[in-house]
Write an enzyme that holds these catalytic residues in place. Structure first.
Site, PDB file in Angstrom:
ATOM      1  NE  ARG B 119      -3.871  -2.145   2.204  1.00 26.87           N
ATOM      2  CZ  ARG B 119      -3.684  -3.080   3.125  1.00 26.87           C
ATOM      3  NH1 ARG B 119      -2.788  -2.927   4.058  1.00 26.87           N
ATOM      4  NH2 ARG B 119      -4.425  -4.165   3.103  1.00 26.87           N
ATOM      5  CD  GLU B 183       4.657  15.951 -23.360  1.00 21.54           C
ATOM      6  OE1 GLU B 183       4.250  16.777 -22.522  1.00 21.54           O
ATOM      7  OE2 GLU B 183       3.906  15.142 -23.923  1.00 21.54           O
ATOM      8  CE  LYS B 225       3.531  17.069 -15.466  1.00 24.91           C
ATOM      9  NZ  LYS B 225       3.840  15.786 -16.116  1.00 24.91           N
ATOM     10  CD  GLU B 235      -5.469  15.403 -15.344  1.00 25.52           C
ATOM     11  OE1 GLU B 235      -4.957  14.351 -14.971  1.00 25.52           O
ATOM     12  OE2 GLU B 235      -5.463  15.786 -16.525  1.00 25.52           O
ATOM     13  NE  ARG B 239      -1.310  16.649 -13.075  1.00 27.88           N
ATOM     14  CZ  ARG B 239      -0.682  15.843 -12.243  1.00 27.88           C
ATOM     15  NH1 ARG B 239      -0.872  15.975 -10.962  1.00 27.88           N
ATOM     16  NH2 ARG B 239       0.133  14.926 -12.689  1.00 27.88           N
ATOM     17  CG  HIS B 246      -1.516  15.126 -24.212  1.00 25.39           C
ATOM     18  ND1 HIS B 246      -0.734  16.242 -24.371  1.00 25.39           N
ATOM     19  CD2 HIS B 246      -0.728  14.189 -23.612  1.00 25.39           C
ATOM     20  CE1 HIS B 246       0.469  15.994 -23.857  1.00 25.39           C
ATOM     21  NE2 HIS B 246       0.497  14.778 -23.399  1.00 25.39           N
TER      22      HIS B 246
END
Lengths: 369, 369
Positions: B119, B183, B225, B235, B239, B246
């Site tokens: 986890r 990018e 970024k 997001e 974001r 894309h």
């Protein structure tokens, strides 16, 4: 109906506890998106799934279902992938909700799928066993097994809402009910002496499935766990107390092969062993150990572990993931109702406990008197 | 050496950027536990792994390695499971660290493994491609592909430290270098006109792999970024601006089959398409579109998409996961250097853009003049 709020800041969520709870009113307000995937298994789905599907469709949701094979043996990466297959085949997007309808295995797998699908979608839990109602309802632990270890792969994922309906316990096998009682007893032993007194007053009625008393026991257990989890969401500290009986229990399960004993049964015997070891360390006395053994026996749970060579038992304990930097960390009882994390138990004392707790009769009291 | 801190509260971490960086000094202070699993692939491992292994062993770490097959085709649940196999076979515990040494595929899989093993264990990233240095270094997105969709299963997992060494770019194929530049150009186009002017002044030197200029471009891209991610870690909002190009790009990749075009190449053509559509919406003018096309062409990247039937292209766009509640959400340019999230593009305009951007010569300027 009782409502308990698990306080996790912006991830705060309610647990509704009662009998014959209204599905639509309990769940729909907490499901933000339109798409709901009900994940269940071949045992639970025929009993309860239609009711949930109808209620949610009535609330305007688009409901799809994913029915997995039943059993811990299927708690693996292949079965997990079936949930992803279903979500993607249904073209569910990132505002969908995964609803777990079943016991701990379903909750663990559906929760991990919700944590991972599109890097996280909403999750709702409807635990249908007593064990999952008091255990996986609170804490956000999800995951799957790996051939080399149990629960080794997973995530922390908090649900948006949990609904624990005592009416669903009517179809639960006696052994499964007792396994749930083991975890309930655990909360009392590790930190709530009042609750232990309450359990001692009501254990026979709980075993007889008195719905009101079961609801009260679930509420108190969840409240207790919620307090611990709220203080330590990712298990860096006191949350480890919840593992009382578990390191011994996991060794029993690993030796017998998972599924032979139920998890709760192994934890029950493990708690007696933790009490026995605490007594050997001089923290509690023989009467305390017997008190622990009594309440466990009255829940129709095992108080001794199967015959396992002591050396092998210790090797299995060392493999438990509670081992931190090579050191065995055990949860022991400073007193009945107060557990502590301890690295102080010597191998010799652990050896004695394992040897002593394998006997059908193991009068620690007489040895130590 | 430049150091950039990604500000994420208690998950704050540094990115070291430069040439021939000292491994031990950069990484060891950020690795808390003793056990380190280096995850790499068959291409990168022979070039760079021994150096990292030696340096970390020198720092007192127990280092194990897991070498995966190279390529996006292997970014799936079976390959992910190889990492879990390696971690469990090595009996690594929950204070171990997973170190990704490779490009985006390795970073995504190793990161997801780190997020899920027990986890969640610690994660360190050494991105060895220009694309992964500016993309996966910041943001914490990890995951794997599913036969029904790319990056559909994963987690947000922040690294403890990132090390981006320009010296490793010497072994990178020209096409891969250009894919990284795509990018970098993206950050300029979506929010930094000054950076665009800088790129326009230096593009040929960047293509020629001037290490100092590449380091500066990586620094500015990561800083950009990082600002966006710090404001929107999961997001939910701005974001999404990072997805400029894309949705068009994913449609190209899905049509051709993933791997035919590199991700950066598809995003490059996608950015021209986003600019073209922004022009058709009246937001930017034909000269702006040509400016976008020029800087992309100078990075040796495609400025037109392959011949794809328009209807099919639109269907593929609709499958992109940026579709929220059925509505296509595109990232478009209000002006060059300022992207916005928009649901306003009509199917007719999108159709025109796809048709226009398939032609080897597609003088949007003349059409709109």
């Amino acid at each position: 109906m009782q409502t308990l709020h698990v306080e996790l800041g912006e991830r705060r969520y309610p647990i509704f506890i009662g009998s014959h709870l209204p599905v639509q009113e309990c769940l729909a307000p907490y499901i933000k998106g339109r798409q709901v995937m009900i994940v269940s298994n071949t045992t639970v789905a025929p009993l309860y799934m239609a009711g949930y599907q109808d209620a949610l469709e009535h609330a305007g949701k688009q409901v799809m279902t994913c029915i997995l094979p039943d059993g811990e043996a299927y708690k693996n990466i292949d079965t997990l992938n079936l949930i992803f297959d279903a979500l993607l085949a249904a073209r569910f997007n990132r505002d969908c909700t995964v609803l777990a309808l079943g016991g701990g295995v379903i909750g663990d797998m559906a929760g991990f799928a919700a944590a991972s699908f599109q890097r996280g979608v909403d999750f709702v839990q409807v635990p249908t066993t007593l064990l999952s109602q008091v255990d996986s309802s609170v804490g956000g632990k999800t995951g799957i097994n790996h051939p080399l270890g149990k629960n080794m792969i997973g995530a922390f994922k908090q649900p948006s809402v949990v609904m624990a309906d005592m009416a669903q316990l009517d179809t639960l096998a006696d052994r499964e009910l007792s396994a749930g009682l083991a975890e309930i007893i655990k909360y009392a032993l590790l930190g709530d002496q009042d609750f232990l007194v309450w359990l001692e007053a009501h254990m026979e009625q709980l075993v007889a499935r008195d719905a009101n008393l079961l609801a009260e026991a679930v509420y108190r257990s969840c409240a207790h766990k919620a307090r611990i989890v709220a203080a330590d969401e990712h298990e860096h500290g006191d949350r480890a107390l919840l593992n009382l009986g578990h390191t011994f229990g996991h060794a029993i399960e690993a030796y017998l092969g998972y599924g032979e004993w139920l998890h709760g049964e192994a934890v029950a015997a493990g708690m007696v062993m933790a009490a026995d070891l605490s007594c050997r360390m001089g923290w509690i006395n023989a009467a305390d150990v017997n008190r622990v053994r009594q309440i466990i026996a009255r829940a129709h749970l095992p108080t001794v572990c199967p015959a396992i060579p002591v050396e092998q038992f210790m090797a299995l304990m060392a493999q438990d993931k509670k081992v931190l930097a090579g050191q065995l960390r055990l949860i022991l009882l400073k007193q009945v109702g107060q557990a502590v994390i301890s690295r102080d138990a010597t191998p010799e004392l652990i050896w004695e406990t394992i040897a002593a707790c394998q006997q059908p009769a193991h009068p620690v009291g007489e040895q130590n008197a």
